[in-house]
Design an enzyme around this catalytic site. Structure first.
Site, mmCIF file in Angstrom:
data_model
loop_
_atom_site.group_PDB
_atom_site.id
_atom_site.type_symbol
_atom_site.label_atom_id
_atom_site.label_comp_id
_atom_site.label_asym_id
_atom_site.label_seq_id
_atom_site.Cartn_x
_atom_site.Cartn_y
_atom_site.Cartn_z
ATOM 1 N N HIS A 297 9.434 -3.663 3.049
ATOM 2 C CA HIS A 297 8.999 -3.822 2.253
ATOM 3 C C HIS A 297 10.178 -3.867 0.821
ATOM 4 C CE1 HIS A 297 5.643 -1.092 3.930
ATOM 5 N NE2 HIS A 297 5.279 -2.261 3.430
ATOM 6 N N MET B 239 0.871 -1.192 0.094
ATOM 7 C CA MET B 239 -0.064 -0.220 0.131
ATOM 8 C C MET B 239 1.206 1.301 -0.049
ATOM 9 S SD MET B 239 -3.776 -0.872 1.934
ATOM 10 C CE MET B 239 -2.607 -0.939 3.577
ATOM 11 N N GLY B 240 1.975 0.839 0.149
ATOM 12 C CA GLY B 240 3.182 2.300 -0.090
ATOM 13 C C GLY B 240 3.487 2.774 0.850
ATOM 14 N N ASN B 241 3.872 4.031 1.028
ATOM 15 C CA ASN B 241 4.842 4.562 1.993
ATOM 16 C C ASN B 241 6.045 3.635 2.705
ATOM 17 O OD1 ASN B 241 5.565 6.124 3.683
ATOM 18 N ND2 ASN B 241 3.609 6.121 5.432
ATOM 19 N N GLY C 145 4.988 -10.487 4.003
ATOM 20 C CA GLY C 145 5.942 -10.353 4.975
ATOM 21 C C GLY C 145 5.130 -11.068 5.943
HETATM 22 O O1 PAF Z 1 -0.357 -6.075 3.416
HETATM 23 C C1 PAF Z 1 -0.481 -5.278 2.450
HETATM 24 O O2 PAF Z 1 -0.021 -4.008 2.711
HETATM 25 C C2 PAF Z 1 -1.909 -4.986 2.009
HETATM 26 O O3 PAF Z 1 -2.540 -5.434 2.580
HETATM 27 C C3 PAF Z 1 -2.130 -6.386 0.785
HETATM 28 C C4 PAF Z 1 -1.165 -6.845 0.879
HETATM 29 C C5 PAF Z 1 -1.127 -4.625 -0.227
HETATM 30 C C6 PAF Z 1 -3.486 -5.182 0.021
HETATM 31 O O4 PAF Z 1 -4.168 -4.730 0.131
#
Ligand code: PAF
Length: 289
Positions: free
Chosen positions: A39, A32-34, A155
């Site tokens: 990540h 979801m960015g940020n 993760g």
């Molecule tokens: O873990 C996340 O960041 C979110 O739940 C995902 C898997 C990108 C789905 O929107």
């Protein structure tokens, strides 16, 4: 710079499919960015598992409750893309809501309540419907043209999410291997999370107590304490006394996230999971035991 690898940034499904034309086996990291180092570790883990490393950046409205932080969730696309480029990502898929949900997403994926209504699903009703629906759609966007299927890396911090998505892939026979990545932690042990950015300086110092409490629970199990209710109550009391509002600190079976039976109390079978609010920030963490 001559010879520098160029990462593609695409916004629509059509552009994504064009960018992945000829790709045999994408290795995919949905986000979801940020982005933070956790990540980027997922991207580095994904990179050798396919012929193209793809990351998505999409703040998925469907997995937020009305009172949650959908509107304020940080959108940091330029900084995210710079970090993804450095981590070796080849393609970034960053759709707008209109690109991913051009019409209201009235078809939804319903994960089994026996798993999805526990823990996170209990405190965030509908969360796993929203996650599963978005991830299924992202999988269709990324993997549809891939002759060898693909790999998706998630993760372990979102332990229940990982289990829900593994079940989805298995039951829908998707040609995708789900790879679980270890939790990335800050030097003091705090699990990395985009929401850590919401913490004040004082809260950031306190935030490590969630992982410490999980470690204390683990130490009690290790010492032979079999009274699970007492272990959980002690952890909840400790965090509450420090000013937290715990949703749960609990001992569960790794296989199905149900409370353990006496026969399950062996290392390798359990996971300790915690979710608690510190000020306005809700943090989650877990520890396999
Ligand atoms: O873990 C996340 O960041 C979110 O739940 C995902 C898997 C990108 C789905 O929107």
């Amino acid at each position: 710079m001559p010879g520098e690898r160029r990462m593609k940034i695409v916004h629509t499904v059509t552009e994504l499919r064009a960018a992945l034309a000829g790709c045999q086996k994408p290795a995919f990291v949905p986000t979801m960015g940020n982005l933070h180092d956790g990540h980027l570790a997922l991207v580095r883990q994904a990179k050798p598992l396919g012929d193209v490393a793809v990351a998505s950046i999409f703040v998925n409205r469907l997995q937020f409750l009305p009172h949650e932080d959908f509107d304020s969730y940080p959108r940091t696309l330029d900084a995210d893309c710079a970090q993804l480029q450095a981590a070796g990502c080849d393609v970034v898929f960053a759709p707008s809501e209109q690109d991913l949900y051009p019409e209201p997403q009235s078809y939804k994926l319903q994960p089994p309540p026996a798993l999805a209504d526990l823990l996170e699903g209990h405190f965030r009703p509908g969360f796993f419907v929203g996650v599963s629906t978005a991830v299924m759609k992202l999988f269709n966007c990324v993997f549809a043209g891939a002759p060898q299927g693909g790999v998706a890396v998630f993760g372990k911090k979102d332990y229940q999410q990982l289990m829900v998505l593994r079940g989805m892939v298995r039951q829908f026979a998707l040609p995708i291997d789900i790879v679980a990545a270890d939790i990335s932690r800050a030097g003091d042990g705090l699990a990395l999370s985009s929401r850590n950015a919401y913490l004040s300086t004082g809260e950031r110092l306190e935030a490590v107590q969630l992982s410490r409490e999980l470690r204390s629970m683990s130490a009690l199990l290790q010492a032979g304490e079999h009274n699970i209710a007492a272990i959980e109550a002690r952890a909840v009391q400790t965090l509450t006394a420090r000013g937290w509002q715990p949703d749960y600190l609990t001992v569960r079976r790794r296989a199905d996230l149900l409370p353990p039976m006496p026969a399950d109390l062996h290392p390798g079978h359990l996971v300790l999971l915690g979710a608690a609010r510190l000020g306005k920030t809700r943090l989650i963490d877990n520890l396999e035991w």
